[in-house]
Design a protein around this motif. Sequence first.
Motif, PDB file in Angstrom:
ATOM      1  N   ALA A  74      -8.703   5.048   3.343  1.00 21.17           N
ATOM      2  CA  ALA A  74      -8.288   5.645   2.196  1.00 21.17           C
ATOM      3  C   ALA A  74      -9.450   5.791   1.012  1.00 21.17           C
ATOM      4  O   ALA A  74      -9.361   7.001   0.317  1.00 21.17           O
ATOM      5  CB  ALA A  74      -7.014   4.852   1.565  1.00 21.17           C
ATOM      6  N   LEU A  75     -10.154   4.860   0.738  1.00 26.29           N
ATOM      7  CA  LEU A  75     -11.359   5.017  -0.102  1.00 26.29           C
ATOM      8  C   LEU A  75     -12.316   6.028   0.395  1.00 26.29           C
ATOM      9  O   LEU A  75     -12.693   6.708  -0.406  1.00 26.29           O
ATOM     10  CB  LEU A  75     -12.035   3.545  -0.302  1.00 26.29           C
ATOM     11  N   GLU A  76     -12.493   5.876   1.523  1.00 24.06           N
ATOM     12  CA  GLU A  76     -13.572   6.858   2.137  1.00 24.06           C
ATOM     13  C   GLU A  76     -12.680   8.244   2.300  1.00 24.06           C
ATOM     14  O   GLU A  76     -13.603   9.330   1.974  1.00 24.06           O
ATOM     15  CB  GLU A  76     -13.798   6.673   3.860  1.00 24.06           C
ATOM     16  N   LEU A  77     -11.500   8.557   2.321  1.00 16.01           N
ATOM     17  CA  LEU A  77     -10.966   9.728   2.153  1.00 16.01           C
ATOM     18  C   LEU A  77     -11.177  10.399   0.713  1.00 16.01           C
ATOM     19  O   LEU A  77     -11.543  11.454   0.588  1.00 16.01           O
ATOM     20  CB  LEU A  77      -9.447   9.594   2.384  1.00 16.01           C
ATOM     21  N   VAL A  78     -10.821   9.495  -0.207  1.00 18.06           N
ATOM     22  CA  VAL A  78     -11.319   9.934  -1.847  1.00 18.06           C
ATOM     23  C   VAL A  78     -12.647  10.125  -1.954  1.00 18.06           C
ATOM     24  O   VAL A  78     -12.987  11.189  -2.574  1.00 18.06           O
ATOM     25  CB  VAL A  78     -10.748   8.862  -2.465  1.00 18.06           C
ATOM     26  N   LEU A  81     -10.713   2.067  -6.329  1.00 17.53           N
ATOM     27  CA  LEU A  81     -11.051   3.449  -6.345  1.00 17.53           C
ATOM     28  C   LEU A  81     -12.174   3.712  -7.726  1.00 17.53           C
ATOM     29  O   LEU A  81     -12.904   4.485  -7.695  1.00 17.53           O
ATOM     30  CB  LEU A  81     -10.051   4.265  -6.639  1.00 17.53           C
ATOM     31  N   MET A  82     -11.824   2.818  -8.644  1.00 20.71           N
ATOM     32  CA  MET A  82     -12.682   3.061  -9.885  1.00 20.71           C
ATOM     33  C   MET A  82     -13.883   2.323  -9.657  1.00 20.71           C
ATOM     34  O   MET A  82     -14.889   2.893 -10.436  1.00 20.71           O
ATOM     35  CB  MET A  82     -11.904   2.508 -11.042  1.00 20.71           C
ATOM     36  N   VAL A  83     -14.066   1.381  -8.931  1.00 18.55           N
ATOM     37  CA  VAL A  83     -15.296   0.777  -8.856  1.00 18.55           C
ATOM     38  C   VAL A  83     -16.006   1.306  -7.795  1.00 18.55           C
ATOM     39  O   VAL A  83     -17.588   1.085  -7.529  1.00 18.55           O
ATOM     40  CB  VAL A  83     -15.360  -0.762  -8.505  1.00 18.55           C
ATOM     41  N   ALA A  84     -15.510   2.111  -6.890  1.00 14.21           N
ATOM     42  CA  ALA A  84     -16.407   2.602  -5.861  1.00 14.21           C
ATOM     43  C   ALA A  84     -17.341   3.595  -6.423  1.00 14.21           C
ATOM     44  O   ALA A  84     -17.042   4.215  -7.362  1.00 14.21           O
ATOM     45  CB  ALA A  84     -15.564   3.112  -4.558  1.00 14.21           C
ATOM     46  N   GLU A  85     -18.265   3.969  -5.405  1.00 17.61           N
ATOM     47  CA  GLU A  85     -19.174   5.036  -5.814  1.00 17.61           C
ATOM     48  C   GLU A  85     -19.284   6.217  -4.650  1.00 17.61           C
ATOM     49  O   GLU A  85     -19.294   5.866  -3.566  1.00 17.61           O
ATOM     50  CB  GLU A  85     -20.780   4.458  -5.918  1.00 17.61           C
ATOM     51  N   SER A  86     -19.704   7.360  -5.276  1.00 20.81           N
ATOM     52  CA  SER A  86     -19.609   8.464  -4.257  1.00 20.81           C
ATOM     53  C   SER A  86     -20.626   9.486  -4.600  1.00 20.81           C
ATOM     54  O   SER A  86     -21.233   9.652  -5.892  1.00 20.81           O
ATOM     55  CB  SER A  86     -18.386   9.168  -4.118  1.00 20.81           C
ATOM     56  N   LYS A  87     -21.167  10.355  -3.691  1.00 21.73           N
ATOM     57  CA  LYS A  87     -21.772  11.447  -3.851  1.00 21.73           C
ATOM     58  C   LYS A  87     -21.136  12.746  -3.915  1.00 21.73           C
ATOM     59  O   LYS A  87     -20.249  12.796  -3.075  1.00 21.73           O
ATOM     60  CB  LYS A  87     -23.332  11.515  -3.071  1.00 21.73           C
ATOM     61  N   GLY A  88     -21.342  13.780  -4.854  1.00 23.22           N
ATOM     62  CA  GLY A  88     -20.558  14.898  -4.824  1.00 23.22           C
ATOM     63  C   GLY A  88     -20.353  15.356  -6.160  1.00 23.22           C
ATOM     64  O   GLY A  88     -20.388  14.603  -7.340  1.00 23.22           O
ATOM     65  N   LEU A 124       0.786  -1.274  -0.141  1.00 20.51           N
ATOM     66  CA  LEU A 124       0.245   0.145  -0.121  1.00 20.51           C
ATOM     67  C   LEU A 124       0.677   1.392   0.016  1.00 20.51           C
ATOM     68  O   LEU A 124       0.419   2.352   0.572  1.00 20.51           O
ATOM     69  CB  LEU A 124      -0.965  -0.031   0.926  1.00 20.51           C
ATOM     70  N   ASP A 125       1.961   1.268  -0.904  1.00 20.05           N
ATOM     71  CA  ASP A 125       2.821   2.283  -0.631  1.00 20.05           C
ATOM     72  C   ASP A 125       2.235   3.579  -1.350  1.00 20.05           C
ATOM     73  O   ASP A 125       2.341   4.835  -0.724  1.00 20.05           O
ATOM     74  CB  ASP A 125       4.046   2.151  -1.760  1.00 20.05           C
ATOM     75  N   ILE A 126       1.203   3.560  -2.076  1.00 26.19           N
ATOM     76  CA  ILE A 126       0.432   4.645  -2.726  1.00 26.19           C
ATOM     77  C   ILE A 126      -0.509   5.160  -1.605  1.00 26.19           C
ATOM     78  O   ILE A 126      -0.652   6.367  -1.533  1.00 26.19           O
ATOM     79  CB  ILE A 126      -0.443   4.144  -4.189  1.00 26.19           C
ATOM     80  N   VAL A 127      -1.087   4.226  -0.744  1.00 22.33           N
ATOM     81  CA  VAL A 127      -1.768   4.827   0.310  1.00 22.33           C
ATOM     82  C   VAL A 127      -0.934   5.628   1.329  1.00 22.33           C
ATOM     83  O   VAL A 127      -1.508   6.631   1.885  1.00 22.33           O
ATOM     84  CB  VAL A 127      -2.518   3.514   0.944  1.00 22.33           C
ATOM     85  N   ASN A 187      -7.714  15.024   9.373  1.00 20.76           N
ATOM     86  CA  ASN A 187      -7.919  14.049  10.344  1.00 20.76           C
ATOM     87  C   ASN A 187      -8.087  12.477   9.813  1.00 20.76           C
ATOM     88  O   ASN A 187      -7.580  11.484  10.335  1.00 20.76           O
ATOM     89  CB  ASN A 187      -9.007  14.434  11.246  1.00 20.76           C
ATOM     90  N   ARG A 188      -8.727  12.481   8.555  1.00 15.52           N
ATOM     91  CA  ARG A 188      -8.927  10.896   8.101  1.00 15.52           C
ATOM     92  C   ARG A 188      -7.477  10.626   7.678  1.00 15.52           C
ATOM     93  O   ARG A 188      -7.190   9.410   7.776  1.00 15.52           O
ATOM     94  CB  ARG A 188      -9.903  11.217   6.852  1.00 15.52           C
ATOM     95  N   ALA A 189      -6.502  11.359   7.173  1.00 15.28           N
ATOM     96  CA  ALA A 189      -5.514  11.018   6.692  1.00 15.28           C
ATOM     97  C   ALA A 189      -4.508  10.501   7.977  1.00 15.28           C
ATOM     98  O   ALA A 189      -3.837   9.650   7.866  1.00 15.28           O
ATOM     99  CB  ALA A 189      -4.675  12.185   6.262  1.00 15.28           C
TER     100      ALA A 189
END
Length: 226
Positions: free
Chosen positions: A135-139, A170-177, A94-97, A114-116
């Motif tokens: 990290a997914l929640e942060l994005v 990251l690509m398959v997750a869904e978000s509002k905004g 998870l080096d990118i995280v 704070n999330r970071a």
Amino acid sequence: FIKGHSEPVKIYGIATVPTRVLSAICSSTVPCKAVHAAQYREIIEKVIAPKKQRASVLVRGNTGTGKALLLVRTLYDHAINSIMHDAVEDSRPLDIVWTLADWFAHHRDSDLSNRAEAIRTALERSHNILSTRLALELVALTISKGQSTGIVVRQAQRLDNASLSFLRQLMVAESKGTGRWINMLTVVPQNGLHPWSAIATMLGADTTTVHLPAHIPHGECHELID
């Protein structure tokens, strides 16, 4: 202490931020628009203009052809926040995280910083599943806040498997905004652990792939000279 002094001597640094974080901040200088003009337009048409909430682009080419510069320039021209990550072989999982946690830990928005910090704590304890979820929640949080961000990954063929899996999630997750997140990867063919085609497949069918030639066209050379 410094040799020759009996008392402690103060040493001042330029910043307390780790150099890893500073290296992730792209330069504000304006790159030359003459180089790789066709590929620049292709990225805009297929990745930037559609304004998808999440997108991926993979640029392949020989070392020194300006792959990362092209991506940074695209983000700069469209006012999209940019983060840099240099992939290295035999890196920690998870080096990118880790890069995302380090970068967002210094964000002015306390919700993000704070999330970071929570991600950092999970990573330090080797809680990889929790780190990935946070990290997914942060994005998702950046997207919900209307922020547009692109992460430029150099030498993506060297990424650890956990980081590649994270980019896929990251690509398959869904978000509002109204915000956006763009994965922007550079690859040097036949120079690393993962073939570029395998990386493109893992990122998903919607991934845009762009090839940079080893030499720029004569027309671009003349424009640079002019």
